[in-house]
Design an enzyme around this catalytic site. Structure first.
Site, PDB file in Angstrom:
ATOM      1  N   ASP A 302       0.821  -1.209   0.000  1.00 38.92           N
ATOM      2  CA  ASP A 302       0.000   0.000   0.000  1.00 38.92           C
ATOM      3  C   ASP A 302       0.865   1.273   0.000  1.00 38.92           C
ATOM      4  OD1 ASP A 302      -2.252   1.645   0.492  1.00 38.92           O
ATOM      5  OD2 ASP A 302      -1.901   1.526   2.647  1.00 38.92           O
ATOM      6  N   CYS A 343      21.700  -1.937  12.834  1.00 38.99           N
ATOM      7  CA  CYS A 343      20.508  -2.724  13.175  1.00 38.99           C
ATOM      8  C   CYS A 343      20.897  -4.162  13.502  1.00 38.99           C
ATOM      9  CB  CYS A 343      19.516  -2.729  12.014  1.00 38.99           C
ATOM     10  SG  CYS A 343      18.691  -1.161  11.745  1.00 38.99           S
TER      11      CYS A 343
HETATM   12  S1  SF4 Z   1      16.034   0.311  17.067  1.00 39.99           S
HETATM   13 FE1  SF4 Z   1      15.384  -0.646  15.147  1.00 39.99          FE
HETATM   14  S2  SF4 Z   1      16.035   0.786  13.548  1.00 39.99           S
HETATM   15 FE2  SF4 Z   1      17.193   1.293  15.402  1.00 39.99          FE
HETATM   16  S3  SF4 Z   1      19.113   0.128  15.274  1.00 39.99           S
HETATM   17 FE3  SF4 Z   1      17.630  -1.115  16.431  1.00 39.99          FE
HETATM   18  S4  SF4 Z   1      16.709  -2.446  14.878  1.00 39.99           S
HETATM   19 FE4  SF4 Z   1      17.685  -0.746  13.783  1.00 39.99          FE
END
Ligand code: SF4
Ligand code: SF4
Length: 423
Positions: A302, A343
């Protein structure tokens, strides 16, 4: 001969009225999509497209329940008779499967007749309401700029009167992100039991968007310098959405667990329980939530209704082939494979998974691209709720309701399974 089916199920958001809406919320990411379709289009899904879609969507999935989500733009604009037609086509092709319909609406057109139909046909309703009058009307205005709050509140009262199951979708804007408890208490006073908070993050248009006549950036737009300045002025500021969620979490965890369901918190609990997320943004991979436009065009998501993410047309291509195409598979796998090192090494990745790719336009502290604009928000929020989540998991694992967490907070030491639990 039995048609080959997909056993795991997927979702297709359907847009019977295309991107057309009867109001003009300033932050809407979808009404601009009108520019992508030729003017000759009538923005109404034809009976041929509708029947082909319903038939193939049901027959392609080898699961007992088929979920239809009618969305827009504003999906009520096609009229109530159109939904009577939908229900009769679903009955015609159901093959013994249970059909579940959801309608995502701004509520403006809901009246007694609509509610009678929705109740009789067991529709679930998602109602867009951003909080109390001043916050709702800040952006949710009609085509003449007039406020819409009172009409939406009437719709909410009707949904309650008819006992139609509904949840309220709150778009969290720059303004409302600063008033978390005002928003939460308002919804609680209105008797809302199911709430979902969606942060508004939109970038100002890049060159490609401007060329296509769009008001917001296309997904592949690159941010270089001054990244955070490239979001629109209605978008949440970095850090604000995390604070918004934690303040509401604290309020609810002391008073309302089990009576008010905030979907954002339910999704987090799934992660702490070690379950796969039921929502794409916090899943490791995505690609199971596609969209079909009024003319039968299918898109990867979407939020990716752009020519580059068009998979085909339901009148011309096999639905299963589009869902299982290499293009769609790699779209979904990319959510995981494109995660930056920051991440990969993050202690809350199990709950966040880098969040939605459409927000990954920032750079990490190592200057690697692909970090979510909401990273600091989610990091803050997930760290904050960790100790409560651990208690709820322990309660559930001991056969107790998660709502007992409120007692644990009041009397900070409980003994469960010969272990003491503190919050
Ligand atoms: S909080 Fe989410 S976006 Fe931020 S480093 Fe951790 S996994 Fe990645
Ligand atoms: S791109 Fe974002 S919204 Fe779309 S399916 Fe993936 S996670 Fe969900």
């Amino acid at each position: 001969m039995q048609k080959e089916q997909i056993g795991t199920g997927f979702h297709i958001l359907s847009k019977p009225a295309g991107p057309i809406c009867n109001i003009d919320c300033n932050y809407c990411f979808y009404t601009e999509k009108e520019a992508l379709f030729p003017k000759k289009n009538q923005f109404r899904m034809s009976e041929e497209v509708l029947e082909t879609f319903i038939k193939n969507y049901i027959s392609t999935q080898n699961i007992p329940e088929i979920q239809f989500v009618w969305q827009g733009g504003e999906p009520t604009l096609v009229g109530l008779d159109y939904y009577r037609k939908i229900v009769s086509l679903q009955a015609k092709y159901a093959e013994g499967k249970k059909i579940i319909n959801s309608l995502q609406t701004n509520g403006i057109r809901l009246n007694e007749e609509w509610c009678t139909f929705l109740k009789e046909n067991e529709f679930l309703v998602g109602l867009s309401l951003d909080g109390p009058e001043n916050l709702h009307n800040f952006y949710r205005v009609d085509k003449k700029g007039n406020p819409t709050f009172s009409k939406v509140l009437e719709a909410l009262k009707l949904l309650k009167k008819y006992k139609i199951p509904f949840n309220v979708l709150v778009s969290v804007t720059r303004e409302s992100s600063k008033e978390p408890l005002e928003v939460y208490h308002f919804l609680k006073e209105q008797g809302v039991e199911f709430i979902q908070f969606n942060p508004i993050v939109e970038r100002i248009p890049d060159a490609m968007a401007a060329k296509m006549g769009l008001r917001h950036a296309t997904p592949n737009a690159n941010n270089e310098e001054g990244q955070k300045d490239l979001v629109t002025d209605f978008s949440v500021e970095q850090g604000a959405f995390g604070t918004f969620l934690t303040e509401i979490f604290d309020e609810r965890v002391h008073n309302d667990v089990g009576s008010i369901h905030v979907m954002n918190f339910e999704w987090a609990l799934e992660s702490w329980l070690g379950l796969p997320s039921t929502v794409c943004i916090f899943s490791e991979e995505c690609g199971n939530a596609l969209a079909i436009e009024h003319n039968g065009d299918m898109y990867s998501c979407d939020h990716y209704v752009y020519p580059d993410f068009r998979l085909g047309n339901v009148l011309e291509q096999d639905l299963k082939a589009m869902v299982e195409s290499n293009t769609q598979r790699s779209f979904g796998e990319n959510k995981k494979s494109s995660l930056p090192k920051q991440c990969m090494e993050c202690e809350v990745r199990f709950a966040c998974h880098g969040e939605c790719p459409r927000h990954r336009f920032m750079r990490t502290h190592d200057n690697e691209p692909g970090l979510s604009y909401l990273c600091s928000d989610y990091k803050h929020y997930f760290h904050h709720i960790h100790r409560y989540m651990k208690v709820m998991v322990q309660l559930i694992e001991n056969g107790l309701p998660a709502s007992k967490v409120m007692d644990v907070i009041k009397a900070p030491i409980v003994v469960t399974n010969h272990q003491s639990t503190t919050v």
